[in-house]
Design a protein around this motif. Structure first.
Motif, PDB file in Angstrom:
ATOM      1  N   VAL A   1       4.979  -0.129  -9.810  1.00  0.00           N
ATOM      2  CA  VAL A   1       4.842  -1.187  -8.803  1.00  0.00           C
ATOM      3  C   VAL A   1       4.010  -2.331  -9.376  1.00  0.00           C
ATOM      4  O   VAL A   1       2.832  -2.155  -9.689  1.00  0.00           O
ATOM      5  CB  VAL A   1       4.169  -0.642  -7.518  1.00  0.00           C
ATOM      6  CG1 VAL A   1       4.077  -1.750  -6.477  1.00  0.00           C
ATOM      7  CG2 VAL A   1       4.938   0.563  -6.980  1.00  0.00           C
ATOM      8  N   LEU A   2       4.631  -3.478  -9.543  1.00  0.00           N
ATOM      9  CA  LEU A   2       3.939  -4.667 -10.038  1.00  0.00           C
ATOM     10  C   LEU A   2       3.756  -5.662  -8.898  1.00  0.00           C
ATOM     11  O   LEU A   2       4.664  -5.860  -8.094  1.00  0.00           O
ATOM     12  CB  LEU A   2       4.747  -5.339 -11.153  1.00  0.00           C
ATOM     13  CG  LEU A   2       5.238  -4.464 -12.310  1.00  0.00           C
ATOM     14  CD1 LEU A   2       6.055  -5.306 -13.292  1.00  0.00           C
ATOM     15  CD2 LEU A   2       4.075  -3.778 -13.010  1.00  0.00           C
ATOM     16  N   THR A   3       2.582  -6.289  -8.871  1.00  0.00           N
ATOM     17  CA  THR A   3       2.342  -7.328  -7.860  1.00  0.00           C
ATOM     18  C   THR A   3       1.558  -8.472  -8.508  1.00  0.00           C
ATOM     19  O   THR A   3       1.032  -8.326  -9.618  1.00  0.00           O
ATOM     20  CB  THR A   3       1.523  -6.798  -6.662  1.00  0.00           C
ATOM     21  OG1 THR A   3       0.283  -6.281  -7.160  1.00  0.00           O
ATOM     22  CG2 THR A   3       2.275  -5.702  -5.903  1.00  0.00           C
ATOM     23  N   GLY A   4       1.489  -9.589  -7.784  1.00  0.00           N
ATOM     24  CA  GLY A   4       0.643 -10.718  -8.176  1.00  0.00           C
ATOM     25  C   GLY A   4       0.893 -11.197  -9.588  1.00  0.00           C
ATOM     26  O   GLY A   4       2.035 -11.409 -10.006  1.00  0.00           O
ATOM     27  N   VAL A   5      -0.196 -11.329 -10.357  1.00  0.00           N
ATOM     28  CA  VAL A   5      -0.079 -11.905 -11.700  1.00  0.00           C
ATOM     29  C   VAL A   5       0.664 -10.986 -12.665  1.00  0.00           C
ATOM     30  O   VAL A   5       1.061 -11.408 -13.752  1.00  0.00           O
ATOM     31  CB  VAL A   5      -1.464 -12.242 -12.289  1.00  0.00           C
ATOM     32  CG1 VAL A   5      -2.142 -13.344 -11.474  1.00  0.00           C
ATOM     33  CG2 VAL A   5      -2.349 -11.000 -12.367  1.00  0.00           C
TER      34      VAL A   5
ATOM     35  N   ARG B   1      11.479  -2.254   7.162  1.00  0.00           N
ATOM     36  CA  ARG B   1      12.359  -3.425   7.357  1.00  0.00           C
ATOM     37  C   ARG B   1      12.040  -4.536   6.363  1.00  0.00           C
ATOM     38  O   ARG B   1      11.984  -5.716   6.724  1.00  0.00           O
ATOM     39  CB  ARG B   1      12.234  -3.997   8.772  1.00  0.00           C
ATOM     40  CG  ARG B   1      12.222  -2.980   9.910  1.00  0.00           C
ATOM     41  CD  ARG B   1      13.609  -2.427  10.166  1.00  0.00           C
ATOM     42  NE  ARG B   1      13.706  -1.792  11.473  1.00  0.00           N
ATOM     43  CZ  ARG B   1      13.689  -0.473  11.679  1.00  0.00           C
ATOM     44  NH1 ARG B   1      13.567   0.366  10.653  1.00  0.00           N
ATOM     45  NH2 ARG B   1      13.807   0.024  12.898  1.00  0.00           N
ATOM     46  N   VAL B   2      11.786  -4.164   5.124  1.00  0.00           N
ATOM     47  CA  VAL B   2      11.506  -5.165   4.091  1.00  0.00           C
ATOM     48  C   VAL B   2      12.720  -5.264   3.158  1.00  0.00           C
ATOM     49  O   VAL B   2      13.261  -4.246   2.732  1.00  0.00           O
ATOM     50  CB  VAL B   2      10.239  -4.788   3.294  1.00  0.00           C
ATOM     51  CG1 VAL B   2      10.053  -5.728   2.098  1.00  0.00           C
ATOM     52  CG2 VAL B   2       9.015  -4.836   4.199  1.00  0.00           C
TER      53      VAL B   2
ATOM     54  N   ARG C   1      13.855   4.224   1.077  1.00  0.00           N
ATOM     55  CA  ARG C   1      13.475   4.798   2.370  1.00  0.00           C
ATOM     56  C   ARG C   1      12.245   4.076   2.933  1.00  0.00           C
ATOM     57  O   ARG C   1      12.188   3.763   4.117  1.00  0.00           O
ATOM     58  CB  ARG C   1      13.224   6.304   2.220  1.00  0.00           C
ATOM     59  CG  ARG C   1      13.252   7.030   3.566  1.00  0.00           C
ATOM     60  CD  ARG C   1      13.242   8.555   3.424  1.00  0.00           C
ATOM     61  NE  ARG C   1      14.364   9.019   2.626  1.00  0.00           N
ATOM     62  CZ  ARG C   1      14.268   9.801   1.546  1.00  0.00           C
ATOM     63  NH1 ARG C   1      13.085  10.226   1.138  1.00  0.00           N
ATOM     64  NH2 ARG C   1      15.343  10.161   0.888  1.00  0.00           N
ATOM     65  N   ILE C   2      11.306   3.789   2.057  1.00  0.00           N
ATOM     66  CA  ILE C   2      10.096   3.065   2.489  1.00  0.00           C
ATOM     67  C   ILE C   2      10.471   1.665   2.989  1.00  0.00           C
ATOM     68  O   ILE C   2      10.018   1.228   4.049  1.00  0.00           O
ATOM     69  CB  ILE C   2       9.075   2.979   1.319  1.00  0.00           C
ATOM     70  CG1 ILE C   2       8.546   4.377   1.005  1.00  0.00           C
ATOM     71  CG2 ILE C   2       7.939   2.009   1.648  1.00  0.00           C
ATOM     72  CD1 ILE C   2       7.729   4.458  -0.304  1.00  0.00           C
ATOM     73  N   CYS C   3      11.318   0.978   2.254  1.00  0.00           N
ATOM     74  CA  CYS C   3      11.709  -0.388   2.644  1.00  0.00           C
ATOM     75  C   CYS C   3      12.511  -0.374   3.938  1.00  0.00           C
ATOM     76  O   CYS C   3      12.362  -1.264   4.794  1.00  0.00           O
ATOM     77  CB  CYS C   3      12.528  -1.040   1.530  1.00  0.00           C
ATOM     78  SG  CYS C   3      11.604  -1.249   0.002  1.00  0.00           S
TER      79      CYS C   3
ATOM     80  N   GLY D   1       0.825  -1.211   0.000  1.00  0.00           N
ATOM     81  CA  GLY D   1       0.000   0.000   0.000  1.00  0.00           C
ATOM     82  C   GLY D   1       0.857   1.258   0.000  1.00  0.00           C
ATOM     83  O   GLY D   1       0.594   2.204  -0.745  1.00  0.00           O
ATOM     84  N   ASP D   2       1.916   1.247   0.811  1.00  0.00           N
ATOM     85  CA  ASP D   2       2.817   2.409   0.856  1.00  0.00           C
ATOM     86  C   ASP D   2       3.460   2.638  -0.512  1.00  0.00           C
ATOM     87  O   ASP D   2       3.609   3.782  -0.963  1.00  0.00           O
ATOM     88  CB  ASP D   2       3.935   2.179   1.887  1.00  0.00           C
ATOM     89  CG  ASP D   2       3.380   2.021   3.296  1.00  0.00           C
ATOM     90  OD1 ASP D   2       2.233   2.471   3.539  1.00  0.00           O
ATOM     91  OD2 ASP D   2       4.086   1.445   4.157  1.00  0.00           O
TER      92      ASP D   2
END
Lengths: 462, 462
Positions: free
Chosen positions: B18-22, B63-64, B57-59, B7-8
């Motif tokens: 930003v790509l996710t999932g399929v 802590r990802v 910075r977001i990661c 979401g961030d």
């Protein structure tokens, strides 16, 4: 009263290793930039990596600062002891351990003077290509910790490019045994890079594996006179095209450098008249003597024909070649002869060099009407040295420094090409590095030397 | 359920970034060593250094962990996502910003494929000398983060030697603006070294200033057949002596490599019979076409006369030269053709190479009587590649690895010359680095990436 650490050091080492008081010779607090305000509290002269490790462990525990010294030929006050510091002298770590011609590697302790290493390698038909005017006294350790450049960077790179492996001791005494002979070794973080050019702030280098090359059968040296800097650039382009990898030096000298050096420095003669605007020293190295000379002659004929050069001479003997090199190598003697002057070492794009030098010449006269600039350097590497000569009536160092670095910034240059930062150039580091870069340097310093005992305050304030 | 960070990221970047999932293509979790156990939780495709900074910075705050990807041609699983990681793809940072022929510098974003950079620089008569078989898909960022070597190290050095300046982003988003064009720049700690060869563990390189050179007018390629490895060494010595700086490649191939590549890989022909014990590909580059060819012919005649070589051919056209290079460049295709095999990339002294290869050949047969070794590589750089082919009945990867690295250690070699460590070679890092060195690597990692978000677990366990 003696600091408590002196007792610890005396208990840990023999009497010849730890010098204090009147036993401390002035050379441990004198360098080419002057003399320290106070002698060090002790001079420690280890013979081995293990002794360096034991010594640093004691200093780390006692929180006593150490400055590591080689030949004391630096120009930025990196190794001049600050009050309360101990000097770590590498002078007894002076063994050349192995010359491996099959692998093209020499393994040496770091207190060995550069010239001694050059000569030892030369005995077996090889060359260690690093070469600079201070060769007789500067040490391999000093060369590594300053990432020394010098006369053959155009062909062989900086010291960093010649280092295959290093043994270094961290502030807490940890020994990193990294003396390896491989050209290629991508096994994790290349730690040796931490100790090249970092002026003794992250560790003490005790042993090194360095690249050596078969000595070229033949080296030919020429001196050329040129009418303009445009022609200097044209000669560089033409030399690269015609000589390729045989071009091993390309040194430019503005008239003032050539004229004053040949007039004022004892033992330096002028093979060409002193009235030309620019001079270039070129060196070509090859395996076939006749062809190397013929190629150089042909190149100079072409350059004469195209009016790139006005005049030229090729050294007819080793002695004549050395005499030409002596002109270029006498910059320290020249700066002594014309004192006072302020010296600088900057990098910038070659197509900005002429305008840069002109701006410097105009600028220094606004500070002192009798001042003038002496410009010379490794033009092929984008590196110029500048001496701003001023009249002896007032100290103009700081004004000259601000002027020269200001103009360097205006021309997109770097304030230190090869001399480093030390104490002298520390106030100006921000002109060539961003705040984030300097803060990251501090992060590394804190991580590797948490008590700031290794050359503290050099490069940046802690 | 989606991790909160998605979401961030969606809030911070547009949908194409930003790509996710399929939407995550398999190429983001497939490399030359295989396919990941799970796809990444997201793929982020920034266009600029600022976007990389915002992303990290977001990661860092969340802590990802992040794995940074170039062309996915690595061989050690350094960029294959581990479960729960985000992929940072550099594929949209693909602008070549400036080709400065006067300064000999190209400035580029790091997602640019190597071959595209080579071609762009070639358009203006220059060359970027780094070259390797994966040129079509590997990226400049990957080349930097692995300190790629390749075919011309003998003349131009590793990627490290070609990097003048880097822009990099630290784990917390700090941008180090270090894209500078100077060959010489001794202004404090040379931070760019932290990002060369460190496999994305200390920062993300977004832009680079790289050295380029005037393209040699002429390149001549020869293939030679030799009776023994002693003669390979003799040919290298003679080539260095006769060709000097013109020698731009010297690649050795044991019989098994040459024979099987020319027999099994489609489109690869054998210009010389396949029954000779050794083959060498030589490349010579010079400014004068006729002389370059004449020099090479003379060298080969001398080598024939002295019985150093048994047979030789000089490519008569660019197409013929490319065909010879294709033999050497088809190592990946060969390893596919003979699968299963275990591949290695080691450094060792050239005078140990023959005995090393013999020991490997004997050793693999003790594991599997049908196994054999395929040996080839950059002999002039002390770098060999080994493929241990075994029968498909059982997985012998681990046994072969232990065997080859054990023998490498016995011969004083390094377990990775150019491929790096990644995940695959991590268990063996201690064979080439001391405990103190690995601990110092960890110290650096903690200092620069305290939450271990950048390629965690690659090179060493955290």
């Amino acid at each position: 009263m003696q600091p408590a650490i002196i007792g610890d050091l005396r208990a840990a080492f023999d009497a010849t290793t730890v010098l204090t008081g009147v036993d401390i010779d002035a050379r441990y607090h004198t360098d080419m930039a002057g003399i320290a305000v106070a002698p060090p509290i002790a001079v420690v002269r280890p013979r081995s990596t293990d002794e360096v490790s034991r010594f640093l462990r004691i200093c780390h525990q006692a929180r006593v600062a150490v400055t590591t010294q080689g030949g004391m030929t630096g120009l930025v006050r990196a190794t001049m002891p600050m009050p309360g510091e101990i000097v770590l002298s590498t002078e007894r770590m002076n063994a050349i351990e192995e010359v491996d011609t099959g692998g093209g590697v020499v393994i040496t302790q770091t207190g060995v003077p550069l010239q001694r290493l050059q000569e030892r390698v030369g005995e077996v038909g090889f060359m260690f290509p690093l070469d600079l005017g201070a060769r007789g006294s500067c040490t391999i350790g000093g060369n590594i910790s300053t990432n020394a450049g010098g006369n053959r960077v155009i062909r062989y790179g900086m010291t960093r490019d010649l280092v295959l492996g290093l043994e270094a001791v961290l502030a807490d005494g940890t020994i990193l045994k990294g003396v390896r002979k491989y050209i290629k070794n991508n096994t994790g973080i290349d730690l040796k890079q931490l100790f090249v050019g970092t002026e003794g702030t992250l560790g003490v280098v005790t042993r090194a594996a360095l690249r050596i090359f078969p000595a070229p059968a033949e080296q030919q040296v020429a001196l050329c006179a040129l009418p303009s800097f445009d022609k200097v650039r044209a000669l560089l382009d033409l030399s690269r095209k015609r000589l390729g990898g045989d071009l091993t030096a390309f040194e430019a000298m503005w008239n003032s450098y050539y004229r004053l050096t040949t007039e004022l420095v004892k033992g330096v003669a002028a093979p060409l008249p002193t009235n030309h605007p620019f001079y270039v020293l070129m060196e070509s190295s090859g395996s076939d003597g006749e062809r190397t000379r013929a190629d150089l002659e042909k190149l100079l004929e072409e350059a004469l024909g195209e009016e790139i050069i006005l005049d030229a001479t090729i050294a007819s003997s080793g002695a004549a070649a050395a005499a030409i090199w002596r002109i270029r190598d006498s910059s320290v003697e020249l700066s002594r002869a014309i004192a006072p002057s302020a010296g600088f070492d900057i990098s910038l794009a070659i197509d900005r060099m002429e305008a840069f030098a002109d701006a410097i010449e105009m600028g220094v006269k606004t500070i002192d009407k009798d001042a003038f600039a002496i410009v010379f350097g490794h033009a092929g590497d984008g590196n110029l040295h500048v001496n701003a000569k001023y009249s002896p009536l007032a100290d103009k160092q700081e004004e000259m420094t601000k002027l020269v670095y200001g103009i360097t910034g205006d021309f997109g240059g770097s304030i230190s090409a090869e001399h480093g930062i030390g104490i002298l150039k520390r106030p100006y580091l921000g002109l060539s590095r961003t705040a984030e870069e300097i803060e990251t340097m501090r992060t590394l310093k804190r991580a590797l030397d948490p008590h700031h005992i290794l050359n503290p305050g050099r490069i940046f304030e802690i």
